[in-house]
Design an enzyme around this catalytic site. Structure first.
Site, PDB file in Angstrom:
ATOM      1  CE  LYS A  42      -0.086  -0.162   5.036  1.00 25.84           C
ATOM      2  NZ  LYS A  42      -0.840  -0.592   6.238  1.00 25.84           N
ATOM      3  NE  ARG A 135      -6.121   0.952  11.829  1.00 21.99           N
ATOM      4  CZ  ARG A 135      -4.911   0.690  11.337  1.00 21.99           C
ATOM      5  NH1 ARG A 135      -3.900   1.513  11.573  1.00 21.99           N
ATOM      6  NH2 ARG A 135      -4.688  -0.390  10.616  1.00 21.99           N
ATOM      7  CG  HIS A 167      -3.680  -4.230  12.114  1.00 21.36           C
ATOM      8  ND1 HIS A 167      -2.624  -4.895  11.527  1.00 21.36           N
ATOM      9  CD2 HIS A 167      -3.317  -2.932  12.150  1.00 21.36           C
ATOM     10  CE1 HIS A 167      -1.666  -4.014  11.218  1.00 21.36           C
ATOM     11  NE2 HIS A 167      -2.062  -2.818  11.602  1.00 21.36           N
ATOM     12  NE  ARG A 223      -2.720  -7.840   8.103  1.00 22.80           N
ATOM     13  CZ  ARG A 223      -3.291  -8.205   9.251  1.00 22.80           C
ATOM     14  NH1 ARG A 223      -3.976  -9.332   9.321  1.00 22.80           N
ATOM     15  NH2 ARG A 223      -3.185  -7.448  10.317  1.00 22.80           N
ATOM     16  CE1 TYR A 267      13.298  31.703   4.089  1.00 23.46           C
ATOM     17  CE2 TYR A 267      12.658  29.400   4.059  1.00 23.46           C
ATOM     18  CZ  TYR A 267      12.823  30.607   3.414  1.00 23.46           C
ATOM     19  OH  TYR A 267      12.508  30.708   2.084  1.00 23.46           O
ATOM     20  CB  CYS A 314      13.988  25.799   2.795  1.00 20.04           C
ATOM     21  SG  CYS A 314      15.185  26.696   3.799  1.00 20.04           S
ATOM     22  CG  MET A 315       8.624  24.069  -0.605  1.00 23.25           C
ATOM     23  SD  MET A 315       7.550  25.198  -1.479  1.00 23.25           S
ATOM     24  CE  MET A 315       6.612  25.917  -0.148  1.00 23.25           C
ATOM     25  CG  ASP A 316      12.005  24.926  -3.096  1.00 20.75           C
ATOM     26  OD1 ASP A 316      10.957  24.261  -3.241  1.00 20.75           O
ATOM     27  OD2 ASP A 316      12.025  26.173  -3.080  1.00 20.75           O
TER      28      ASP A 316
HETATM   29  C1  LIG Z   1      -0.023  -1.607   6.747  1.00 17.90           C
HETATM   30  C2  LIG Z   1      -0.614  -2.852   7.274  1.00 17.90           C
HETATM   31  C3  LIG Z   1       0.178  -3.997   7.512  1.00 17.90           C
HETATM   32  C4  LIG Z   1       1.677  -4.004   7.388  1.00 17.90           C
HETATM   33  O1  LIG Z   1       2.227  -3.596   8.601  1.00 17.90           O
HETATM   34  P1  LIG Z   1       3.827  -3.578   8.832  1.00 17.90           P
HETATM   35  O2  LIG Z   1       3.941  -3.143  10.240  1.00 17.90           O
HETATM   36  O3  LIG Z   1       4.349  -2.590   7.854  1.00 17.90           O
HETATM   37  O4  LIG Z   1       4.311  -4.945   8.583  1.00 17.90           O
HETATM   38  C5  LIG Z   1      -0.447  -5.159   7.897  1.00 17.90           C
HETATM   39  N1  LIG Z   1      -1.777  -5.206   8.062  1.00 17.90           N
HETATM   40  C6  LIG Z   1      -2.565  -4.126   7.888  1.00 17.90           C
HETATM   41  C7  LIG Z   1      -4.007  -4.235   8.111  1.00 17.90           C
HETATM   42  C8  LIG Z   1      -2.015  -2.912   7.501  1.00 17.90           C
HETATM   43  O5  LIG Z   1      -2.804  -1.851   7.329  1.00 17.90           O
END
Ligand SMILES: *Cc1c(COP(=O)(O)O)cnc(C)c1O
Length: 384
Positions: A42, A135, A167, A223, A267, A314-316
């Protein structure tokens, strides 16, 4: 061969490192019971390039890919990915029909979402339960009803429930009590799902940190995101795994010059030279995702030496202290990389600006160009 003009500032991603990390993770989780590996790509592969990372992950044996949104999943399909693929964060109005048509597995958090998905016909759905993160996912008091509806829809042939998952809230803190509590809650959810007649093919709870630190949380599948990019999922707690950071952010020095004791830099003059010195200008700033908070805290590597960032980012652009040296314009600067040459790492930057390595790599970008190299094919290609 004449070198092309090097880019002013760029991200270089070593796909050999990604493949290496995926193989390491497969080895870590391969125990007595077969555990499948999902590589999470992702957010444009945590800033590394979703499509390229996905292909590298598959090549190294990733069983699944995971993304947040349907759009990300469809982009992977458009790029030719054909393997098991799950997405998990839908918003009202999302196109479940497109996901199902592309053979993407979707996730339902609620009965309403499940009905919406079932209306498409033929969806492969995973159910997400909230075991304590508060969540996404169905809260415990709704598990029973969600499983009952899912079971009915499955019997009617309108969906297939392929997975149940959750999760963790504190997987990077292995002693945090939430880990035990969530794992127990997840087992309760699985038992309840079984009693509703569901037989999900994959049950999963662990992200990278849990995959590495908590064998009991591996279930059928893990995951892994951050570890696949070679970053430590639990700094201070992870065992040495030999992961290789895949991302290097480099630039070319624009100019270097002398400044006098007492001169303020950037700055607000938040830094002043306490003796005569030299400074160098690096053409990357918060417009490239370099954290503004790195002013006066992080370091960059310039021609073999780590140099402190002076004054505000800075920005750039940003300014580094060259300690009296005057390297010519074009001199190589590395903001962060694998650390092999002594350059700072994304983890160093995370500590310098009080965030996590995830945020450093995911936010970097903006006007930086990005290219992918393969150090198995071109050794040292990333450091050129
Ligand atoms: C992003 C995400 C992961 C991956 O987590 P890591 O800590 O980067 O391994 C696994 N499961 C879900 C639901 C996530 O949103």
């Amino acid at each position: 061969m004449s070198d092309p003009v090097p880019p002013r500032a760029e991200i270089v991603v070593d796909l050999a490192a990604v493949r290496h990390n995926v193989r390491v993770l497969k080895d870590v989780v391969a125990g007595a019971a077969p555990v499948q590996l999902m590589v999470v790509v992702k957010a444009d592969g945590y800033g590394h390039g979703m499509v390229e990372v996905a292909a590298a992950a598959r090549a190294a044996g990733a069983d699944w890919l995971g993304v947040a949104t349907i759009d990300e999943a469809l982009a992977l399909r458009a790029a030719g990915d054909r393997g098991p693929l799950l997405c998990w964060l839908s918003a009202p109005g999302d196109d479940f029909a497109a996901a199902v048509a592309a053979d993407v597995e979707v996730t339902a958090y609620s009965e309403e979402e499940l009905e919406e998905i079932a209306a498409v016909g033929g969806a492969r759905v995973q159910l997400k339960v909230d075991t304590g993160l508060s969540r996404g996912g169905a809260p415990r008091r709704l598990w029973h009803d969600l499983f009952a509806v899912a079971s009915d829809l499955e019997r009617e042939g309108r969906i297939t429930v392929t997975g149940i998952w959750s999760h963790l809230a504190a997987s990077d803190e292995p002693d945090h009590p939430a880990n035990d509590a969530q794992e127990e809650a997840f087992r309760d959810a699985l038992a309840l799902a079984a009693s509703a007649g569901l037989e999900p093919g994959v049950r999963h709870l662990a992200n990278s940190a849990a995959a590495v630190l908590r064998p009991s949380a591996r279930f059928d599948l893990v995951r892994c995101g951050i570890a696949a990019y070679g970053l430590d999922p639990a700094p201070g707690a992870s065992p040495p795994l030999g992961l290789r950071p895949a991302m290097t952010v480099r630039a070319r020095l624009v100019m270097s010059k002398e400044i006098a004791a007492g001169d303020g830099v950037s700055y607000g003059h938040t830094w002043r030279a306490d003796e005569d010195t030299t400074v160098g200008l690096v053409p990357a700033g918060y417009g490239e995702g370099v954290p503004r908070a790195a002013g006066n805290t992080a370091e960059a590597w310039v021609d073999g030496v780590r140099r402190p960032i002076r004054g505000r980012v800075c920005m750039d652009q940003l300014v580094v202290d060259l300690g009296g040296e005057l390297p010519p314009p074009g001199t190589e600067v590395v903001l962060f990389g694998p650390g092999d040459l002594g350059e700072p790492t994304a983890q160093d930057w995370a500590e310098a600006v009080d965030t996590i390595n995830y945020e450093i790599v995911t936010r970097i970008g903006g006007r930086l160009s990005r290219r992918h190299v393969d150090s198995d094919v071109t050794p040292g290609g990333h450091a050129r």
